[in-house]
Design a protein around this motif. Structure first.
Motif, PDB file in Angstrom:
ATOM      1  N   GLU A   5       0.941  -1.244   0.063  1.00  0.00           N
ATOM      2  CA  GLU A   5      -0.033   0.140  -0.026  1.00  0.00           C
ATOM      3  C   GLU A   5       0.893   1.286  -0.032  1.00  0.00           C
ATOM      4  O   GLU A   5       1.873   1.350   0.659  1.00  0.00           O
ATOM      5  CB  GLU A   5      -0.831   0.036   1.246  1.00  0.00           C
ATOM      6  CG  GLU A   5      -2.163   1.104   1.099  1.00  0.00           C
ATOM      7  CD  GLU A   5      -3.002   0.701  -0.062  1.00  0.00           C
ATOM      8  OE1 GLU A   5      -3.540   1.790  -0.391  1.00  0.00           O
ATOM      9  OE2 GLU A   5      -3.293  -0.189  -0.199  1.00  0.00           O
ATOM     10  N   GLU A   6       0.527   2.224  -0.878  1.00  0.00           N
ATOM     11  CA  GLU A   6       1.346   3.509  -1.004  1.00  0.00           C
ATOM     12  C   GLU A   6       0.505   4.684  -0.498  1.00  0.00           C
ATOM     13  O   GLU A   6       0.458   5.328  -1.306  1.00  0.00           O
ATOM     14  CB  GLU A   6       1.874   3.487  -2.372  1.00  0.00           C
ATOM     15  CG  GLU A   6       2.917   2.325  -3.042  1.00  0.00           C
ATOM     16  CD  GLU A   6       3.244   2.296  -4.230  1.00  0.00           C
ATOM     17  OE1 GLU A   6       2.928   3.520  -5.090  1.00  0.00           O
ATOM     18  OE2 GLU A   6       4.055   1.603  -4.729  1.00  0.00           O
ATOM     19  N   ARG A   7       0.310   4.616   0.727  1.00  0.00           N
ATOM     20  CA  ARG A   7      -0.186   5.820   1.504  1.00  0.00           C
ATOM     21  C   ARG A   7       0.466   7.127   1.472  1.00  0.00           C
ATOM     22  O   ARG A   7      -0.232   8.043   1.528  1.00  0.00           O
ATOM     23  CB  ARG A   7      -0.813   5.228   2.510  1.00  0.00           C
ATOM     24  CG  ARG A   7      -1.781   4.262   2.682  1.00  0.00           C
ATOM     25  CD  ARG A   7      -2.096   3.635   4.185  1.00  0.00           C
ATOM     26  NE  ARG A   7      -2.670   2.059   4.119  1.00  0.00           N
ATOM     27  CZ  ARG A   7      -3.675   1.992   4.290  1.00  0.00           C
ATOM     28  NH1 ARG A   7      -4.376   2.816   5.077  1.00  0.00           N
ATOM     29  NH2 ARG A   7      -3.903   0.831   4.335  1.00  0.00           N
ATOM     30  N   GLY A   8       1.624   6.959   1.395  1.00  0.00           N
ATOM     31  CA  GLY A   8       2.615   8.272   1.535  1.00  0.00           C
ATOM     32  C   GLY A   8       2.900   8.671   0.289  1.00  0.00           C
ATOM     33  O   GLY A   8       3.794   9.560   0.262  1.00  0.00           O
ATOM     34  N   GLY A   9       2.496   8.093  -0.856  1.00  0.00           N
ATOM     35  CA  GLY A   9       2.763   8.668  -2.174  1.00  0.00           C
ATOM     36  C   GLY A   9       4.083   8.374  -2.657  1.00  0.00           C
ATOM     37  O   GLY A   9       4.632   7.358  -2.478  1.00  0.00           O
ATOM     38  N   ALA A  10       4.870   9.600  -2.954  1.00  0.00           N
ATOM     39  CA  ALA A  10       6.308   9.462  -3.435  1.00  0.00           C
ATOM     40  C   ALA A  10       7.167   8.730  -2.700  1.00  0.00           C
ATOM     41  O   ALA A  10       7.969   7.842  -3.203  1.00  0.00           O
ATOM     42  CB  ALA A  10       6.708  10.854  -3.630  1.00  0.00           C
ATOM     43  N   MET A  11       7.380   8.970  -1.421  1.00  0.00           N
ATOM     44  CA  MET A  11       8.415   8.200  -0.534  1.00  0.00           C
ATOM     45  C   MET A  11       7.922   6.637  -0.504  1.00  0.00           C
ATOM     46  O   MET A  11       8.941   5.918  -0.392  1.00  0.00           O
ATOM     47  CB  MET A  11       8.675   9.048   0.896  1.00  0.00           C
ATOM     48  CG  MET A  11       9.190  10.369   0.521  1.00  0.00           C
ATOM     49  SD  MET A  11      10.424  10.253  -0.284  1.00  0.00           S
ATOM     50  CE  MET A  11      10.292  10.503  -1.999  1.00  0.00           C
ATOM     51  N   ASP A  12       6.640   6.489  -0.487  1.00  0.00           N
ATOM     52  CA  ASP A  12       6.356   5.038  -0.197  1.00  0.00           C
ATOM     53  C   ASP A  12       6.607   4.183  -1.619  1.00  0.00           C
ATOM     54  O   ASP A  12       7.385   3.245  -1.740  1.00  0.00           O
ATOM     55  CB  ASP A  12       4.932   4.855  -0.197  1.00  0.00           C
ATOM     56  CG  ASP A  12       4.191   5.158   1.219  1.00  0.00           C
ATOM     57  OD1 ASP A  12       5.248   4.808   2.125  1.00  0.00           O
ATOM     58  OD2 ASP A  12       3.269   5.000   1.534  1.00  0.00           O
ATOM     59  N   ARG A  13       6.499   4.973  -2.972  1.00  0.00           N
ATOM     60  CA  ARG A  13       7.120   4.594  -4.128  1.00  0.00           C
ATOM     61  C   ARG A  13       8.465   4.188  -4.263  1.00  0.00           C
ATOM     62  O   ARG A  13       8.950   3.253  -4.416  1.00  0.00           O
ATOM     63  CB  ARG A  13       6.518   5.339  -5.381  1.00  0.00           C
ATOM     64  CG  ARG A  13       7.012   5.138  -6.587  1.00  0.00           C
ATOM     65  CD  ARG A  13       6.274   3.612  -7.106  1.00  0.00           C
ATOM     66  NE  ARG A  13       4.831   3.846  -7.008  1.00  0.00           N
ATOM     67  CZ  ARG A  13       4.179   4.398  -7.837  1.00  0.00           C
ATOM     68  NH1 ARG A  13       4.577   5.108  -8.849  1.00  0.00           N
ATOM     69  NH2 ARG A  13       2.711   4.434  -7.634  1.00  0.00           N
ATOM     70  N   LEU A  14       9.364   5.271  -3.839  1.00  0.00           N
ATOM     71  CA  LEU A  14      10.652   5.274  -3.625  1.00  0.00           C
ATOM     72  C   LEU A  14      11.059   3.890  -2.851  1.00  0.00           C
ATOM     73  O   LEU A  14      11.933   3.282  -2.849  1.00  0.00           O
ATOM     74  CB  LEU A  14      11.301   6.489  -2.988  1.00  0.00           C
ATOM     75  CG  LEU A  14      12.739   6.458  -3.101  1.00  0.00           C
ATOM     76  CD1 LEU A  14      13.420   6.607  -4.652  1.00  0.00           C
ATOM     77  CD2 LEU A  14      13.245   7.957  -2.386  1.00  0.00           C
ATOM     78  N   GLU A  15      10.421   3.687  -1.797  1.00  0.00           N
ATOM     79  CA  GLU A  15      10.713   2.878  -0.677  1.00  0.00           C
ATOM     80  C   GLU A  15      10.440   1.462  -1.472  1.00  0.00           C
ATOM     81  O   GLU A  15      11.235   0.513  -1.285  1.00  0.00           O
ATOM     82  CB  GLU A  15      10.028   2.894   0.520  1.00  0.00           C
ATOM     83  CG  GLU A  15      10.564   1.643   1.649  1.00  0.00           C
ATOM     84  CD  GLU A  15       9.549   1.909   3.215  1.00  0.00           C
ATOM     85  OE1 GLU A  15       9.680   0.921   3.641  1.00  0.00           O
ATOM     86  OE2 GLU A  15       9.150   2.952   3.203  1.00  0.00           O
ATOM     87  N   VAL A  16       9.421   1.238  -2.058  1.00  0.00           N
ATOM     88  CA  VAL A  16       9.243  -0.042  -3.013  1.00  0.00           C
ATOM     89  C   VAL A  16      10.131  -0.225  -3.748  1.00  0.00           C
ATOM     90  O   VAL A  16      10.752  -1.433  -3.884  1.00  0.00           O
ATOM     91  CB  VAL A  16       7.909   0.084  -3.512  1.00  0.00           C
ATOM     92  CG1 VAL A  16       7.341  -1.134  -4.230  1.00  0.00           C
ATOM     93  CG2 VAL A  16       6.607   0.171  -2.416  1.00  0.00           C
TER      94      VAL A  16
END
Length: 188
Positions: free
Chosen positions: A55-66
């Motif tokens: 789940e990418e609830r935090g947007g850009a930084m969730d995507r970077l982490e994934v």
């Protein structure tokens, strides 16, 4: 342009889908995209892999982490390999500027900072070359309206990618397999 990049990367590359389109609900859209890319390549095309479904609830930084999780897993499997690895990330980061953000406690204030974060996730980054193409732009209209868009693969981005993909050939380095992570957004 995307098909040209995939063709340039060659047969030793892996093309990885990292956008929200990796979710099963978007399977039909991905199949249409793969067919379109294949038509431009002149051969069948399928994504080689997808990043994990988080789940990418935090947007850009969730995507970077994934994306970082994926890079870390790939590099862990490659430990002991004498081949270098090139990673190209084409991403608009949820149509977000890369400034004033934090990813796992790391300050992300530029595209270069995001690249350093991903390289840190790779472990021994001496064998890894990484480039992020941040397909994002923002401006304010003459009437004061703020505009932010995912630009796609502009000619400016395309040139930067071509320089990156040709870098190993230009300096005569060892063969560099290329892992490319792509993000796609549905436009209305």
């Amino acid at each position: 342009r995307l098909a040209q990049l995939i063709g340039q990367a060659g047969s030793s590359s892996s093309i990885v889908l990292s956008s929200s389109w990796r979710k099963p609900t978007h399977a039909e859209k991905v199949q249409t995209l793969e067919t379109c890319i294949g038509r431009h390549l002149g051969r069948p095309f399928r994504f080689d892999d997808r990043t994990a479904l988080h789940e990418e609830r935090g947007g850009a930084m969730d995507r970077l982490e994934v994306v970082g999780d994926y890079i870390e897993a790939v590099c862990r499997k490659r430990r002991g390999s004498d081949l270098n690895l090139r990673i190209l990330v084409l991403e608009d980061f949820c149509i977000t500027p890369l400034n004033g953000l934090k990813c796992q406690g790391v300050s992300i204030c530029s595209c270069e900072a995001a690249e350093r974060y991903l390289l840190s996730r790779a472990g021994d980054s001496s064998a890894v070359s990484l480039r992020i193409i941040h397909s994002y732009d923002q401006w304010t209209t003459d009437h004061g309206l703020a505009v932010a868009i995912g630009t796609g693969l502009t000619m400016k981005h395309f040139r930067r990618v071509m320089v990156f993909l040709n870098w190993a050939r230009i300096i005569g380095a060892a063969r560099w397999p290329t892992w490319r992570l792509f993000s796609w957004k549905q436009t209305k």
